[in-house]
Design a protein around this motif. Structure first.
Motif, PDB file in Angstrom:
ATOM      1  N   THR A  13       8.290 -46.585 -26.756  1.00 10.46           N
ATOM      2  CA  THR A  13       8.090 -45.394 -27.600  1.00 10.46           C
ATOM      3  C   THR A  13       6.927 -45.382 -28.289  1.00 10.46           C
ATOM      4  N   ALA A  14       6.532 -44.158 -28.974  1.00 14.62           N
ATOM      5  CA  ALA A  14       5.382 -44.164 -29.958  1.00 14.62           C
ATOM      6  C   ALA A  14       5.955 -43.594 -31.027  1.00 14.62           C
ATOM      7  N   ALA A  15       5.049 -44.045 -32.319  1.00 15.82           N
ATOM      8  CA  ALA A  15       5.530 -43.535 -33.404  1.00 15.82           C
ATOM      9  C   ALA A  15       4.415 -42.361 -33.624  1.00 15.82           C
ATOM     10  N   PRO A  36       8.726 -41.267 -25.361  1.00  9.96           N
ATOM     11  CA  PRO A  36       8.897 -40.440 -26.416  1.00  9.96           C
ATOM     12  C   PRO A  36       8.291 -40.855 -27.530  1.00  9.96           C
ATOM     13  N   VAL A  37       8.089 -39.959 -28.464  1.00  9.39           N
ATOM     14  CA  VAL A  37       7.835 -40.036 -29.827  1.00  9.39           C
ATOM     15  C   VAL A  37       9.084 -40.036 -31.067  1.00  9.39           C
ATOM     16  N   GLY A  46       9.263 -35.956 -30.349  1.00 12.10           N
ATOM     17  CA  GLY A  46       8.422 -35.360 -29.357  1.00 12.10           C
ATOM     18  C   GLY A  46       8.151 -36.146 -28.131  1.00 12.10           C
ATOM     19  N   MET A  47       7.260 -35.895 -27.508  1.00 16.27           N
ATOM     20  CA  MET A  47       6.732 -36.686 -26.122  1.00 16.27           C
ATOM     21  C   MET A  47       5.391 -36.613 -25.859  1.00 16.27           C
ATOM     22  N   GLU A  78      -4.054 -38.819 -33.875  1.00 13.90           N
ATOM     23  CA  GLU A  78      -3.030 -39.557 -33.909  1.00 13.90           C
ATOM     24  C   GLU A  78      -2.000 -38.902 -32.905  1.00 13.90           C
ATOM     25  N   VAL A  79      -1.019 -39.568 -32.449  1.00 11.99           N
ATOM     26  CA  VAL A  79       0.071 -39.154 -31.449  1.00 11.99           C
ATOM     27  C   VAL A  79       0.600 -37.777 -31.972  1.00 11.99           C
TER      28      VAL A  79
END
Length: 147
Positions: A13-15, A36-37, A46-47, A78-79
């Motif tokens: 996953t991502a932050a 996935p975020v 989010g994605m 950033e993401v």
């Protein structure tokens, strides 16, 4: 068969505050197309996909092709700046056939799997194909052993 039976449980996953450079490195190192975020409580926000990252990089590539030097800022964002914010999720106890039909009808490649709003897995078309083919192959092997 339920989604939980074939979903991937160990999800990368991502932050939302992760830099795009860090996220791109994770996707590349782990050979992933999306992740996935999530927030600190594990809720899907989010994605992030390889397509989104590439679209963010395209203007820099076009400038480079035109001979324009790269910008002085090394921070690409950033993401949270580029993530897909509308993400369909499925519950782990959903019948797999229903989810596969949904994925086909809406041309969805991957879905986060949630329990009480928190991420517990990830389901991709590849997961479905691998599991169904392995199951069919295992069934054929069992049948041929008895002959």
């Amino acid at each position: 068969m339920k989604v939980r039976e074939i979903m991937t449980r160990d999800v990368t996953t991502a932050a939302p505050g992760m830099t795009l450079e860090e996220a791109a490195d994770m996707l590349a190192r782990r050979r992933l197309r999306a992740m996935p975020v999530i927030d600190d409580e594990g809720h899907v926000l989010g994605m992030l996909t390889d397509r989104l990252l590439i679209s963010r990089l395209l203007p820099a590539l076009e400038r480079a092709d035109a001979g324009v030097p790269p910008a002085a800022s090394g921070h690409a964002g950033e993401v949270r700046d580029i993530m897909e914010r509308t993400v369909m999720c499925v519950k782990e106890d959903e019948p797999l056939a229903n989810v596969v039909r949904l994925m086909l009808d809406r041309e969805i490649e991957r879905l986060p799997v949630v329990r009480e709003g928190q991420l517990v897995g990830f389901l991709t078309r590849g997961d479905i194909i691998r599991r169904l083919l392995l199951r069919d192959t295992a069934g054929e092997t069992e049948e041929t052993k008895g002959e």
